[in-house]
Design an enzyme around this catalytic site. Structure first.
Site, short mmCIF file in Angstrom:
data_model
loop_
_atom_site.label_atom_id
_atom_site.label_comp_id
_atom_site.label_asym_id
_atom_site.label_seq_id
_atom_site.Cartn_x
_atom_site.Cartn_y
_atom_site.Cartn_z
N CYS A 184 0.80 -1.24 0.00
CA CYS A 184 0.00 0.00 0.00
C CYS A 184 0.84 1.29 0.00
CB CYS A 184 -0.98 0.02 1.16
SG CYS A 184 -1.51 -1.57 1.75
N ARG A 197 6.12 -11.25 6.21
CA ARG A 197 5.45 -11.07 7.50
C ARG A 197 6.10 -12.03 8.50
NH1 ARG A 197 -0.85 -10.31 5.47
NH2 ARG A 197 -0.31 -8.68 3.99
N GLN A 253 1.86 -11.56 -3.38
CA GLN A 253 0.40 -11.44 -3.47
C GLN A 253 0.00 -10.53 -4.61
OE1 GLN A 253 -1.63 -10.28 0.10
NE2 GLN A 253 -1.12 -8.14 -0.07
N ASP A 255 -1.40 -7.69 -5.39
CA ASP A 255 -1.62 -6.55 -4.50
C ASP A 255 -2.08 -5.38 -5.35
OD1 ASP A 255 -1.43 -5.43 -2.01
OD2 ASP A 255 0.70 -5.86 -1.74
N HIS A 277 -4.37 -1.63 -5.92
CA HIS A 277 -4.96 -0.45 -5.28
C HIS A 277 -5.63 0.41 -6.32
CE1 HIS A 277 -1.91 -1.78 -2.35
NE2 HIS A 277 -2.88 -1.47 -1.50
N LYS A 330 -13.28 -4.51 5.54
CA LYS A 330 -12.87 -5.44 4.48
C LYS A 330 -14.05 -6.28 3.99
CE LYS A 330 -9.49 -7.69 6.84
NZ LYS A 330 -8.30 -8.52 7.07
N HIS A 333 -8.23 -1.20 -1.60
CA HIS A 333 -7.17 -2.23 -1.62
C HIS A 333 -7.84 -3.52 -2.09
CE1 HIS A 333 -4.74 0.06 1.55
NE2 HIS A 333 -5.95 0.58 1.68
#
Ligand SMILES: [Zn+2]
Length: 410
Positions: free
Chosen positions: A109, A138, A156, A158, A160, A240, A286
């Protein structure tokens, strides 16, 4: 039920080492599989007007402090230090201190925000859709690591979207279409929706959370989907929408996610120039359709017991000849399929035909073409599908057609 790690061993896809816990060593066959998944996603994202980007894996501590990750998520991040001397060290002091100046990104992000902010934005560029195959780290507890299902390093999808509040419903509709299309391509017929609401630890005012939550709920309702509410389970920056697929063993796996975020645009003071020439703040969305690609592959291997759909299988077809006399014809078939960019393998091991079939079946190769003298004389082949008992005599042209048809079209 077999674990995905057993299929990975039989199929020679990947392995783990104790010196890199929670991280995958991809073998050639495994990387082929990974690339097939990635290429499909790239294709679908492009078809839905996303632009692919790539950002660094390490970002400065000051950026993570600003985004709130340093305070809310630091336990889950790998902090990277640079070696430096202490400020008060003497000139000949050899000891060094590590300064925690960077962290490996747990998500992309803030990096996509940096791309958005790299120059002045106009309303004409919105909705602006960015996506990245983001390499994320992570720091999961070692006791919770479990093959591909929970890793410390993963890629991932990912994505936006920077847009206006009035665009949000359309973007959620788009996301759900992608989910439907992609999950079906991998052989999943069913999925369910959950809306996760504000957690205890969060950024921003209750007023912003009220707006984001009601916008998300209204959009999902108006698209006619049923959903469950999960209090306290949202991300720290926004509520989410979470998608869980059902595998053929009745298990549920949360994979896709879509989040509405009014907070990070405020924290980073994002703005674009609107039709009137005024500055306007975008909303940030996201999204991830698969989530971790490694985990997706683990779930996929267990769902299909390793017998993957032909379009995604690392080796789609093996050609095995019964006798030396047939080997020239087997080579001709192999060369032709490779020309068509089919992932074919010429199987040259010695042994009886039943031994060859056993070895190839253990590797879960979905199609096997058997070629004997009779087939060589008639320029045909005998096709066997893994898991099915029937065999089919066909020409090379028929085989080509069948393989090309198994490729996905979107
Ligand atoms: Zn994000």
């Amino acid at each position: 039920m077999a674990d995905h790690r057993e299929f990975a061993r039989d199929m020679d896809l990947f392995h783990f080492e104790e010196h890199s816990p929670g991280m995958v060593f991809w073998h050639p066959q495994g990387l082929r599989l990974f690339h097939s998944v990635e290429n499909l996603m790239r294709h679908v994202y492009q078809a839905h007007d996303f632009e692919e980007v790539r950002s660094p894996i390490a970002l400065s501590r000051s950026l993570w402090e600003r985004s709130g990750h340093w305070e809310k998520f630091r336990q889950g991040m790998f902090v990277v230090g640079s070696v430096a001397k202490a400020d008060n060290a003497a000139a000949d002091d050899e000891s060094a201190v590590i300064r925690p100046d960077y962290a490996l990104k747990p998500m992309s992000c803030p990096a996509h925000i940096a791309i958005y902010q790299s120059h002045k934005r106009s309303y004409r560029e919105h909705p602006m859709r960015l996506m990245e195959f983001g390499i994320c780290h992570r720091n999961e507890l070692s006791g919770t690591l479990s093959g591909c299902m929970r890793l410390r390093q993963f890629v991932q999808d990912d994505a936006h979207i920077f847009c206006r509040e009035s665009d949000v419903q359309g973007e959620i509709g788009n996301f759900l279409k992608m989910v439907q299309q992609i999950y079906k391509a991998f052989g999943y017929e069913q999925f369910s929706l959950q809306i996760s609401l504000r957690p205890q630890q969060r950024l921003g005012s209750d007023h912003l959370w009220d707006r984001a939550e009601s916008l998300l709920i209204a959009a999902v309702q108006s698209l006619g989907h049923s959903y469950q509410l999960a209090p306290n389970e949202g991300a720290f920056y926004g509520p989410k929408l979470e998608i869980s697929l059902q595998d053929q063993w009745g298990r549920s796996w949360q994979c896709g996610t879509f989040q509405i975020d009014f907070n990070l645009p405020q924290v980073f003071d994002l703005a674009f120039v609107n039709e009137q020439g005024d500055l306007e703040r975008p909303v940030m969305l996201h999204q991830a359709v698969l989530g971790s690609l490694e985990r997706w592959i683990g779930i996929l291997l267990e769902h299909h017991r390793g017998i993957l759909p032909v379009w995604v299988a690392p080796t789609q077809i093996a050609i095995a000849s019964i006798s030396d006399k047939a080997s020239i014809w087997a080579k001709a078939i192999f060369s032709r399929l490779r020309q068509l960019q089919i992932r074919a393998e010429l199987y040259n091991e010695d042994g009886t035909i039943s031994k060859k079939i056993r070895a190839l079946s253990k590797r879960r190769i979905p199609l096997i073409a058997i070629v004997g003298e009779q087939e060589a004389n008639s320029q045909t082949l005998n096709l066997r599908c893994l898991g099915a008992s029937e065999q089919q005599e066909m020409s090379l042209a028929q085989l080509e057609q069948r393989l090309l048809q198994s490729n996905l079209k979107f």
